[in-house]
Design an enzyme around this catalytic site. Structure first.
Site, PDB file in Angstrom:
ATOM      1  CB  ILE A 151      -0.844  -0.009   1.155  1.00  0.00           C
ATOM      2  CG1 ILE A 151      -1.641  -1.472   1.230  1.00  0.00           C
ATOM      3  CG2 ILE A 151      -1.868   1.312   1.335  1.00  0.00           C
ATOM      4  CD1 ILE A 151      -2.517  -1.467  -0.039  1.00  0.00           C
ATOM      5  CD  GLU A 152       4.605   1.552  -3.041  1.00  0.00           C
ATOM      6  OE1 GLU A 152       4.987   2.802  -3.688  1.00  0.00           O
ATOM      7  OE2 GLU A 152       5.231   0.461  -3.329  1.00  0.00           O
TER       8      GLU A 152
END
Ligand SMILES: *[C@@H]1O[C@H](CO)[C@@H](O)[C@H](O)[C@H]1NC(C)=O
Length: 294
Positions: A151-152
């Site tokens: 998750i960025e």
């Protein structure tokens, strides 16, 4: 003292030292799926270089959206074109290699709007990629070993709920790929659950905690912070597999095995290295050069 050592004693010591050396060697994990020129999944596994292959990415999920798998030019999931990967996945698993599905990535459109939304994504993943049934199964009947959180986008909401819901099924490996500045903006709360098996920390595109020009101070400090702040079965040093694979953070193979690995392998639960990505690893033979010394 030394003169009294008997040869059988010396040989036994060398044998045990050798076995300990083998037992403590680290694993290599690699991301596969974002470049059709990286070759097949089966070829990646048949290289013998990897313990984990992470399929990237499920780039759309959550917020009530129908999840979408994106394996770039490898196959088109919309027309059922990725179900052929089932036999490759099984080839990998027959060699003891764990195959994971990565959620997120640097692009994509994803997020979790509530605990209910997280629970429904968990059910979707269970039915479509894991041990459940009834979904459309984009990768066919193969049962993946687990789910990776990459998750960025900086929105950390409800990934702890997702981790809880996935882990509740039992037998699901959970891994995560946070950035090296601690704590991670997207994965901080999820990692505090302590539910993750492997955490591969991205020591690239983050100059403040990278190895640079022979200096491992910042990297070792970040490694110490991560391994003492998060509970996980093991931690991996995430690296670019070539100079082209990231904007910064590449560590030449000799520096990795000669300097960096010796500095961190005794700190926390060191598990090995993660590479972005199979494509760059094919170009640079990074894993081939460091395998056995990580
Ligand atoms: C990769 O490097 C290793 C170690 O130098 C070497 O044995 C191997 O043949 C290389 N593989 C390729 C595909 O070049």
């Amino acid at each position: 003292m030394a003169a009294n050592l008997k040869w059988p004693t010396v040989l036994a010591f060398l044998l045990v030292a050798g076995m300990v050396g083998i037992a403590s060697a680290g694993n290599i994990a690699v991301y596969w799926g974002q470049n059709v020129n990286e070759g097949s999944l089966a070829d990646a596994c048949n290289s013998g270089n990897y313990a984990y292959v992470i399929l990237s990415f499920l780039s759309t999920f959550g917020m009530g959206q129908t999840p979408v798998l994106n394996l770039a030019g490898h196959c088109n999931p919309g027309s059922g074109g990725c179900t052929g990967l089932t036999s490759d996945i099984q080839t990998c698993q027959s060699q003891g290699i764990k195959v994971l599905l990565s959620l997120g990535g640097a692009g994509g459109n994803y997020g979790l709007s509530s605990t209910d939304d997280a629970n429904s994504v968990a059910s979707y993943l269970w039915d479509n990629y894991l041990g459940g049934s009834g979904g459309s199964r984009p990768l066919g009947s193969a049962v993946l070993d687990g789910i990776d959180f990459d998750i960025e986008n900086g929105n950390s909401a409800h990934y702890d709920d997702l981790a809880n819901a996935l882990k509740a099924h039992g037998g699901v490996l959970l891994t995560a790929a946070p950035q090296c500045p601690y704590p991670d903006a997207s994965l901080g709360p999820a990692l505090q659950t302590g539910l993750f098996d492997n955490v591969w920390i991205q020591f690239y595109n983050n100059p403040g905690c990278e190895y640079a020009n022979g200096d491992d101070t910042n990297l070792v400090n970040a490694w110490r912070t991560w391994t003492s702040s998060v509970t996980a079965r093991s931690f991996y040093l995430g690296l670019p597999a070539s100079t082209d694979a990231a904007g910064s953070g590449y560590i030449p193979p000799g520096d990795l095995t000669g300097t960096v690995i010796p500095a961190i392998q005794g700190i926390g639960n060191y598990g090995g290295i993660m590479l972005w990505s199979r494509f760059y690893d094919v170009q640079n033979n990074y894993s081939g050069q460091v395998k056995g010394s990580v």
